[in-house]
Design a protein around this motif. Sequence first.
Motif, mmCIF file in Angstrom:
data_model
loop_
_atom_site.group_PDB
_atom_site.id
_atom_site.type_symbol
_atom_site.label_atom_id
_atom_site.label_comp_id
_atom_site.label_asym_id
_atom_site.label_seq_id
_atom_site.Cartn_x
_atom_site.Cartn_y
_atom_site.Cartn_z
ATOM 1 N N UNK A 166 92.730 0.916 57.924
ATOM 2 C CA UNK A 166 92.732 -0.298 58.758
ATOM 3 C C UNK A 166 91.457 -1.112 58.493
ATOM 4 N N UNK A 167 90.351 -0.415 58.283
ATOM 5 C CA UNK A 167 89.095 -1.127 57.976
ATOM 6 C C UNK A 167 89.222 -1.793 56.607
ATOM 7 N N UNK A 168 89.805 -1.054 55.661
ATOM 8 C CA UNK A 168 89.952 -1.587 54.299
ATOM 9 C C UNK A 168 90.799 -2.870 54.309
ATOM 10 N N UNK A 169 91.830 -2.845 55.133
ATOM 11 C CA UNK A 169 92.706 -4.010 55.218
ATOM 12 C C UNK A 169 91.944 -5.243 55.717
ATOM 13 N N UNK B 27 87.337 -2.643 67.874
ATOM 14 C CA UNK B 27 87.557 -3.578 68.994
ATOM 15 C C UNK B 27 89.025 -3.991 69.102
ATOM 16 N N UNK B 28 89.768 -3.881 67.992
ATOM 17 C CA UNK B 28 91.199 -4.225 68.047
ATOM 18 C C UNK B 28 92.009 -3.084 68.664
ATOM 19 N N UNK B 29 91.343 -1.966 68.975
ATOM 20 C CA UNK B 29 92.039 -0.866 69.656
ATOM 21 C C UNK B 29 92.489 0.242 68.719
ATOM 22 N N UNK B 30 92.161 0.137 67.438
ATOM 23 C CA UNK B 30 92.482 1.226 66.508
ATOM 24 C C UNK B 30 91.334 2.233 66.598
ATOM 25 N N UNK C 105 95.444 5.849 69.026
ATOM 26 C CA UNK C 105 94.663 6.858 68.297
ATOM 27 C C UNK C 105 95.265 7.077 66.916
ATOM 28 N N UNK C 106 94.413 7.037 65.908
ATOM 29 C CA UNK C 106 94.897 7.210 64.530
ATOM 30 C C UNK C 106 94.117 8.335 63.838
ATOM 31 N N UNK C 107 94.659 8.804 62.726
ATOM 32 C CA UNK C 107 93.944 9.797 61.921
ATOM 33 C C UNK C 107 92.822 9.107 61.142
ATOM 34 N N UNK C 108 91.890 9.910 60.668
ATOM 35 C CA UNK C 108 90.730 9.369 59.954
ATOM 36 C C UNK C 108 91.153 8.421 58.827
#
Length: 410
Positions: A395-398, A366-369, A386-389
Amino acid sequence: MQKISVKRPIVEIDGDEMARIMWQMVKDKLLLPYLDMRLEYYDLCLRKRDETDDKITEKAANAIKKYGVGVKCATITPNKARVQEYNLKQEWKSPNGTIRAILDGTIFRCPILVRNIPPAVKNWKKPIHIGRHAYGDVYKNQEIRVPGSGKGELVFTPADGGAVIRLTIQDFKGPGILQGIHNTDASIRSFATSCFTYALDQKIDVWFSAKDTISKIYDTRFRQIFEEEYEMNWRKKFEEAGIDYFYTLIDDAVARIMKSEGGILWACKNYDGDVMSDMLASANGSLAMMTSVLVSPDGYFEYEAAHGTVQKHYYRHLKGEKTSSNPTAIIFAWTGCLKKRGGLDKTPDVVEFGKKLEAATIETIESGILTGDLMKVAEPNPKNKQVYTEEFIDAIAERLEKDCKFGCGK
Ligand code: NAP
Ligand code: MG
């Protein structure tokens, strides 16, 4: 801080290709730093299945029977091309089929909803779960291409030597087609039991749909068994949980689903479930946003992502390219499994951790990542990136790290 202790073992079933790569990343970055868990590990990658003459698949299924809860990575179902690619002894059967046959389960699918990927139907606010009967009907049929005039018949010969039942389906005056299908009371009953078990677990209403006005024996039998099962074993539990069961015609269900706000289990016959679950996945944006769980009538649960091994991305990965594959459904397979394990073990901190990881994943999207598949379907926003896997998982871990500062984790 201490890791959260998962009381009883979880059956972990590893798989193939890009799904396996994402699986490892999810474990390393989102699970193992926070959880102290005993994993009964079964490696179902294609080579291991070939080495063990597929015995490993049966062992994995039996382990789920022993421990109650498992989580499975996508696996290759070999075809001719795979037999060559992996130099296999034979074209092994689908592991999911083997596991399903041992656990006697029904598959439930449910989309993962996020605010910036609106479903195609705007009033769908909560997920619509689909329970698909995965036995019989047109999937186990016999068909005849009728070459010309003649009589097409339906014949039943009793094993005990009783009278043969014979009905004319059609007196053909020219070429045509003919089909025979079946189901069994035992399979329908087990389907009904699995649906009621799942709905009670999720605290959602059950809709069951068929076409008993037209199919007065076949579909009516489905309806009767659902009703018998409900009245005998479930009505009281459903009333206590404040949920409901009702039967309606398949066409009425389709019309109502468009007006509904979701939050229900739609129990579907085999063909209806096949078609409707694909419609639902597409209406919700991406295959990687769909969870899947096998529920056995004995109360065993196996969680997985609905997508496959993402073969094309894996070949790019092998060439050294970074991919933007989406691990969301894999993460939710793990959280589903952890919430169930925690629920059965009465360890609320494990359930809580599962919820936090789900929230961190949804908030990240939802933050756009976004991964590539989501980038194509998300509402346009200058924040979208758009980011790599691996970056997506980082980003989720953070976020999880922040959420978990007080209460769970390192
Ligand atoms: P798939 O792996 O689901 O992939 C089909 C396409 O959907 C991909 O090429 C990709 O599209 C997109 N996709 C699926 N999951 C994605 C993800 N997590 N992130 C981003 N995009 C995703 O299906 P398949 O290619 O038909 O099958 C590949 C292998 O998986 C086969 O060997 C099959 O036997 C196996 N399979 C296993 C299971 C299971 O174990 N449950 C289920 C289905 C298939 P783009 O290429 O356009 O990016
Ligand atoms: Mg389908």
